[in-house]
Design an enzyme around this catalytic site. Structure first.
Site, PDB file in Angstrom:
ATOM      1  CG  ASN A 137      -7.533  -2.043  -6.369  1.00  0.00           C
ATOM      2  OD1 ASN A 137      -6.561  -2.842  -6.216  1.00  0.00           O
ATOM      3  ND2 ASN A 137      -7.857  -1.085  -5.321  1.00  0.00           N
TER       4      ASN A 137
ATOM      5  CG  ASP B 264      -2.073   1.052   1.118  1.00  0.00           C
ATOM      6  OD1 ASP B 264      -2.237   1.448   0.000  1.00  0.00           O
ATOM      7  OD2 ASP B 264      -2.513   1.233   2.084  1.00  0.00           O
TER       8      ASP B 264
END
Ligand code: FPP
Length: 242
Positions: A76, A28
């Protein structure tokens, strides 16, 4: 303790006999890494992919047997198309340009998730590299792509329903996306966020979790080894007593 290659310098405190069997990483912070440098988010994903390549080599040098990386979640798809394209381009480039590294190092490529919604050429590239590396047995590199932990559980439940009989936990394990992969011992999430974000939810029942503020493109081999040293100080009881 021996240093296996020039690429990985081993920190003195790291015990190479007590490494996790399976390390899972939530990469991340690519977007923030780029934004902080005044760059478009796509540069962050490119830098994230370059870093992934280095960390794979470091894990392979250390002798880690199984490594999973969260590359693209089912959530996503909500991102702008150009950002999605930049992530897929990185995966595409990696599969085209680095498959020889996997073969040389004995690394088998696998995936969890659902390849169906991905561009056809990417699916073909995945299948080609999986075929080329299927007999590699030093390490398994598992990419979670178009992946959701909840959906994986539902997929397994649906397989159980199709089989039409009550099942045990051990039976259920065999219905997951990659049944031969042991559950992760150690999970690292970069960028300071402290959540699992739908990654390997079933498999993480007893995983040790490690959160670091370092953004993924800046996460180095030294950070990796510091995290592994932290893992080696954990006492794992799996619900039992000391
Ligand atoms: C999260 O950072 C990262 C992603 C959604 C993509 C991760 C993908 C890669 C590192 C490339 C994968 C390449 C291969 C070969 C598998 P973010 O964009 O959410 O960062 P932010 O929280 O700072 O916005």
């Amino acid at each position: 303790m021996s240093v296996k290659s020039n690429e990985t310098k081993i920190l003195r405190k790291l015990d190479l006999t007590r490494l996790p069997n399976h390390i899972a990483i939530i990469m991340d912070g690519n977007g923030r890494w780029a934004t902080r440098r005044g760059l478009p988010r796509s540069y962050g994903h490119k830098a994230g992919c370059e870093n992934l390549k280095k960390i794979i080599i470091n894990l392979s040098d250390l002798g880690i047997k199984n490594a999973s990386f969260f590359a693209f979640s089912t959530e996503n798809w909500k991102r702008p198309q150009d950002e999605i394209d930049s992530i897929f381009n990185s995966v595409r480039e990696y599969l085209h340009e680095d498959s020889h590294v996997l073969i040389e190092r004995g690394i088998k490529l696998t995936y969890i998730g659902d390849l169906k919604r991905l561009p056809t050429d990417l699916v073909d590239a995945f299948k080609r590299v999986m075929e080329e590396t299927k007999d590699c047995n030093k390490m398994t590199l598992n990419l979670a792509i178009n992946y959701s932990g909840r959906e994986e559980i539902v997929r397994a439940a649906n397989k159980a329903i199709t089989n039409g009989k009550q099942i045990t936990v051990e039976d259920f394990d065999k219905l997951l996306d990659l049944p031969e992969m042991p559950a992760p011992d150690f999970v690292i999430r970069t960028s300071g966020e402290q959540r699992l974000s739908n990654f390997m939810l079933y498999q993480m029942a007893y995983s040790e979790l490690f959160f670091t503020k370092v953004l993924w493109p800046s996460f180095t081999n030294k950070d990796l080894q510091k995290a592994l040293i932290n893992f080696q100080h954990r006492e794992r009881r799996f619900g039992g007593l000391k």
